[in-house]
Structure formats: C-alpha cells, structure tokens
Design a protein around this motif. Structure first.
Motif, PDB file in Angstrom:
ATOM      1  N   GLY A   1      14.221   5.185 -16.230  1.00 25.93           N
ATOM      2  CA  GLY A   1      12.874   5.289 -15.695  1.00 25.93           C
ATOM      3  C   GLY A   1      12.502   4.250 -14.681  1.00 25.93           C
ATOM      4  N   THR A   2      13.493   3.481 -14.195  1.00 24.50           N
ATOM      5  CA  THR A   2      13.172   2.373 -13.286  1.00 24.50           C
ATOM      6  C   THR A   2      14.228   2.243 -12.188  1.00 24.50           C
ATOM      7  OG1 THR A   2      12.315   1.199 -15.240  1.00 24.50           O
ATOM      8  CG2 THR A   2      12.456  -0.030 -13.179  1.00 24.50           C
ATOM      9  N   ILE A   3      13.780   2.090 -10.953  1.00 26.85           N
ATOM     10  CA  ILE A   3      14.678   1.842  -9.834  1.00 26.85           C
ATOM     11  C   ILE A   3      14.184   0.626  -9.061  1.00 26.85           C
ATOM     12  CG2 ILE A   3      15.401   4.246  -9.590  1.00 26.85           C
ATOM     13  CD1 ILE A   3      13.412   4.499  -7.261  1.00 26.85           C
ATOM     14  N   ALA A   4      15.072   0.037  -8.254  1.00 21.46           N
ATOM     15  CA  ALA A   4      14.714  -1.116  -7.430  1.00 21.46           C
ATOM     16  C   ALA A   4      15.248  -0.902  -6.018  1.00 21.46           C
ATOM     17  CB  ALA A   4      15.283  -2.399  -8.016  1.00 21.46           C
ATOM     18  N   ILE A   5      14.432  -1.268  -5.032  1.00 19.39           N
ATOM     19  CA  ILE A   5      14.758  -1.052  -3.625  1.00 19.39           C
ATOM     20  C   ILE A   5      14.701  -2.386  -2.894  1.00 19.39           C
ATOM     21  CG2 ILE A   5      14.096   0.163  -1.515  1.00 19.39           C
ATOM     22  CD1 ILE A   5      12.522   2.092  -3.477  1.00 19.39           C
ATOM     23  N   PRO A   6      15.789  -2.823  -2.270  1.00 21.49           N
ATOM     24  CA  PRO A   6      15.763  -4.098  -1.549  1.00 21.49           C
ATOM     25  C   PRO A   6      14.893  -4.016  -0.302  1.00 21.49           C
ATOM     26  CG  PRO A   6      17.808  -2.948  -1.103  1.00 21.49           C
ATOM     27  CD  PRO A   6      17.091  -2.150  -2.150  1.00 21.49           C
ATOM     28  N   GLU A   7      14.252  -5.119   0.024  1.00 21.51           N
ATOM     29  CA  GLU A   7      13.453  -5.210   1.248  1.00 21.51           C
ATOM     30  C   GLU A   7      14.170  -6.133   2.226  1.00 21.51           C
ATOM     31  OE1 GLU A   7      10.025  -4.955   3.886  1.00 21.51           O
ATOM     32  OE2 GLU A   7      11.025  -3.680   2.411  1.00 21.51           O
ATOM     33  N   ARG A   8      14.474  -5.618   3.405  1.00 19.41           N
ATOM     34  CA  ARG A   8      15.098  -6.434   4.447  1.00 19.41           C
ATOM     35  C   ARG A   8      14.032  -6.918   5.427  1.00 19.41           C
ATOM     36  NH1 ARG A   8      19.798  -7.074   1.670  1.00 19.41           N
ATOM     37  NH2 ARG A   8      20.547  -5.026   0.988  1.00 19.41           N
ATOM     38  N   ALA A   9      14.322  -7.988   6.110  1.00 21.45           N
ATOM     39  CA  ALA A   9      13.372  -8.539   7.075  1.00 21.45           C
ATOM     40  C   ALA A   9      13.088  -7.539   8.183  1.00 21.45           C
ATOM     41  CB  ALA A   9      13.920  -9.830   7.659  1.00 21.45           C
ATOM     42  N   GLY A  10      11.813  -7.425   8.547  1.00 22.18           N
ATOM     43  CA  GLY A  10      11.417  -6.502   9.604  1.00 22.18           C
ATOM     44  C   GLY A  10      10.389  -7.140  10.518  1.00 22.18           C
ATOM     45  N   ASN A  11       9.321  -6.378  10.791  1.00 21.40           N
ATOM     46  CA  ASN A  11       8.320  -6.868  11.739  1.00 21.40           C
ATOM     47  C   ASN A  11       7.230  -7.717  11.086  1.00 21.40           C
ATOM     48  OD1 ASN A  11       6.758  -5.007  10.380  1.00 21.40           O
ATOM     49  ND2 ASN A  11       6.711  -3.526  12.063  1.00 21.40           N
ATOM     50  N   ARG A  12       7.357  -7.940   9.786  1.00 15.20           N
ATOM     51  CA  ARG A  12       6.458  -8.809   9.016  1.00 15.20           C
ATOM     52  C   ARG A  12       5.072  -8.211   8.787  1.00 15.20           C
ATOM     53  NH1 ARG A  12       7.689 -14.773  11.744  1.00 15.20           N
ATOM     54  NH2 ARG A  12       9.972 -14.633  11.673  1.00 15.20           N
ATOM     55  N   ARG A  13       4.871  -6.956   9.132  1.00 16.60           N
ATOM     56  CA  ARG A  13       3.565  -6.338   8.875  1.00 16.60           C
ATOM     57  C   ARG A  13       3.368  -6.082   7.365  1.00 16.60           C
ATOM     58  NH1 ARG A  13       0.527  -3.573  12.851  1.00 16.60           N
ATOM     59  NH2 ARG A  13      -0.078  -2.194  11.147  1.00 16.60           N
ATOM     60  N   VAL A  14       4.439  -5.735   6.683  1.00  7.53           N
ATOM     61  CA  VAL A  14       4.422  -5.425   5.247  1.00  7.53           C
ATOM     62  C   VAL A  14       3.203  -4.585   4.849  1.00  7.53           C
ATOM     63  CG1 VAL A  14       5.880  -7.350   4.511  1.00  7.53           C
ATOM     64  CG2 VAL A  14       3.432  -7.735   4.681  1.00  7.53           C
ATOM     65  N   ASP A  15       2.924  -3.549   5.627  1.00  4.79           N
ATOM     66  CA  ASP A  15       1.761  -2.707   5.355  1.00  4.79           C
ATOM     67  C   ASP A  15       1.837  -2.063   3.973  1.00  4.79           C
ATOM     68  OD1 ASP A  15       0.433  -2.913   7.982  1.00  4.79           O
ATOM     69  OD2 ASP A  15       2.212  -1.892   8.718  1.00  4.79           O
ATOM     70  N   GLY A  16       2.997  -1.505   3.641  1.00  3.36           N
ATOM     71  CA  GLY A  16       3.145  -0.859   2.348  1.00  3.36           C
ATOM     72  C   GLY A  16       3.020  -1.835   1.196  1.00  3.36           C
ATOM     73  N   PHE A  17       3.617  -2.999   1.337  1.00  2.00           N
ATOM     74  CA  PHE A  17       3.534  -4.010   0.277  1.00  2.00           C
ATOM     75  C   PHE A  17       2.094  -4.476   0.081  1.00  2.00           C
ATOM     76  CE2 PHE A  17       8.103  -5.837  -0.143  1.00  2.00           C
ATOM     77  CZ  PHE A  17       8.566  -4.562  -0.439  1.00  2.00           C
ATOM     78  N   THR A  18       1.369  -4.646   1.179  1.00  2.00           N
ATOM     79  CA  THR A  18      -0.036  -5.037   1.078  1.00  2.00           C
ATOM     80  C   THR A  18      -0.827  -3.972   0.319  1.00  2.00           C
ATOM     81  OG1 THR A  18       0.108  -6.242   3.172  1.00  2.00           O
ATOM     82  CG2 THR A  18      -2.080  -5.661   2.394  1.00  2.00           C
ATOM     83  N   ASN A  19      -0.547  -2.704   0.593  1.00  2.00           N
ATOM     84  CA  ASN A  19      -1.211  -1.624  -0.141  1.00  2.00           C
ATOM     85  C   ASN A  19      -0.911  -1.703  -1.630  1.00  2.00           C
ATOM     86  OD1 ASN A  19      -2.280  -0.588   2.209  1.00  2.00           O
ATOM     87  ND2 ASN A  19      -0.792   1.060   2.402  1.00  2.00           N
ATOM     88  N   ILE A  20       0.345  -1.945  -1.956  1.00  2.00           N
ATOM     89  CA  ILE A  20       0.767  -1.959  -3.364  1.00  2.00           C
ATOM     90  C   ILE A  20       0.049  -3.046  -4.155  1.00  2.00           C
ATOM     91  CG2 ILE A  20       2.763  -2.501  -4.847  1.00  2.00           C
ATOM     92  CD1 ILE A  20       4.451  -0.939  -2.727  1.00  2.00           C
ATOM     93  N   LEU A  21      -0.290  -4.136  -3.499  1.00  2.00           N
ATOM     94  CA  LEU A  21      -0.990  -5.213  -4.196  1.00  2.00           C
ATOM     95  C   LEU A  21      -2.356  -4.770  -4.717  1.00  2.00           C
ATOM     96  CD1 LEU A  21      -0.130  -8.247  -1.896  1.00  2.00           C
ATOM     97  CD2 LEU A  21       0.808  -7.746  -4.163  1.00  2.00           C
ATOM     98  N   SER A  22      -2.965  -3.779  -4.070  1.00  2.00           N
ATOM     99  CA  SER A  22      -4.266  -3.286  -4.532  1.00  2.00           C
ATOM    100  C   SER A  22      -4.169  -1.923  -5.208  1.00  2.00           C
ATOM    101  CB  SER A  22      -5.258  -3.205  -3.363  1.00  2.00           C
ATOM    102  OG  SER A  22      -4.822  -2.288  -2.378  1.00  2.00           O
ATOM    103  N   ASN A  23      -3.081  -1.189  -4.951  1.00  2.00           N
ATOM    104  CA  ASN A  23      -2.894   0.137  -5.542  1.00  2.00           C
ATOM    105  C   ASN A  23      -1.397   0.364  -5.740  1.00  2.00           C
ATOM    106  OD1 ASN A  23      -2.755   2.827  -6.256  1.00  2.00           O
ATOM    107  ND2 ASN A  23      -3.574   3.608  -4.325  1.00  2.00           N
TER     108      ASN A  23
END
Length: 212
Positions: free
Chosen positions: A77-99
């Motif tokens: 029931g659990t998976i993990a996805i590595p995050e590689r360096a990108g443009n530093r916007r981290v839009d999706g990660f910022t969303n996840i912090l609130s939802n």
C-alpha cells in the motif's frame, strides 16, 4: 468569459443525462493494494505525472522521470518516488504541504494503457531507501511517500485518438525550440545562442549532477 450559445453542466444529474453510469467492470476496478501486475508495471515505467491541489483549490501537474523502476514499492500500500533537482519551484510539493491528496498516472513508452494511483502523500528528506534511489551518483535530497487509496489500470482510448506513440505523426519542430521559447517568455535579456547551448547536449549531461 461570455461565449454565445454555451451550455454549462452544473449538476451531477445533468452530467449523467449525457454520460451514463459506468459499466460494473469500470466502476468496480479500483483496488487499495498493489497486485503483482501493478508491481511489474511500476518496475517497467520510467515516467509518471503527479497531480496535486493546494488547500485553496489551485492545481499543479508535475512530470517525474528516471530510469525504469524509479518508483520504489515499500509494501502493498505504499510507494516512494525520488525527487531530482529541477527549477526549484516545487509547486506540487508546496500543494502537498496543505493538501496531501495526489493523483498519479504511470506510462510505459509505446503502450496506450496506463496505471493510475490516487492516495495521500508525504514529503521526506531522509529514509533508508534513499540509498536505493541513487542514479549516476545522484542521491535524492527529497522523496514523495504515497499511501495508496485507489489503484487501477486505465484503457488506451486517449492514446489511440491522439496517436501519441506513432512516430509518423510526431512533429517536434512544429513549434519553436525550448531555447527560443525561453528567450521570448522567460529570459529576454539572454542571447539565443547562449540558450541554445544551455538546452543542448550539456543540459542532458548535467541532469544528475546538480543539487538544490
């Protein structure tokens, strides 16, 4: 925006007048745990899209790609996805912090069907499995941990309609190059030749060499 003649659907009843209820096979195909076939798919997939939404409803869809099998299965029931360096916007990660709710679609190049996963995500900066996510010497600084709530396979109609995997339909030069788009919309003060060099062979060679 006012559009003459526009008819908007605003209720589920109106929607279902046009789109009937799904067949039993489609409605009941969601599962909560990985099947061996799902594990095989994840082991073969080099690419996925991750959809997120902030608490205020603003949305983002981010592409994630690495060598096939980049998504690590931790348990049924659990998976993990590595995050590689990108443009530093981290839009999706910022969303996840609130939802924490996320939706993922996994692709196999050349295949029209896809694997879809919906669940709840957490951002982690260290875990024992990070050492198993090293690619070309790059150990991720972050990873996305997803607890699966729904998983199912999706048919290929969209890919068949779009002919996405048919090379004879590809027209990569139908629009300006990434360098020209960047100069026009993002970096107007930089020379086109400089941007063409930046987005050239060297760009691919350094994608695992950079960190945040």
């Amino acid at each position: 925006m006012e559009i003459p003649g526009l008819v908007e659907i605003t209720t589920q009843d109106e929607l279902r007048e046009i789109v009937p209820q799904p067949l039993a096979a489609a409605a009941g195909k969601t599962r909560k745990e990985l099947h061996d076939l799902d594990r095989e798919w994840l082991a073969a997939s080099p690419f996925c899209l991750i959809a997120t939404s902030a608490e205020d409803g603003t949305c983002d869809v981010s592409p994630k790609g690495d060598p096939a099998g980049f998504t690590k299965v931790l348990d049924a029931g659990t998976i993990a996805i590595p995050e590689r360096a990108g443009n530093r916007r981290v839009d999706g990660f910022t969303n996840i912090l609130s939802n924490p709710h996320v939706g993922l679609i996994y692709f196999l190049p050349g295949r029209g069907d896809t694997l879809r996963i919906n669940g709840r995500a957490r951002i982690v900066s260290e875990a024992p499995f990070f050492d198993e996510m090293i690619v070309k010497g790059n150990r991720p600084q972050l990873a996305l941990l997803v607890e699966i709530e729904e998983i199912f396979h999706h048919c290929s109609k969209a890919f068949l309609r779009s002919k996405l995997w048919k090379p004879e339909t590809w027209e990569p030069d139908a629009v300006p190059t990434r360098a020209r788009i960047s100069q026009t919309l993002e970096r107007p003060d930089e020379e086109l030749a400089t941007l063409e060099e930046y987005y050239g062979q060297a760009y691919e060679e350094k994608i695992y060499k950079v960190k945040y």
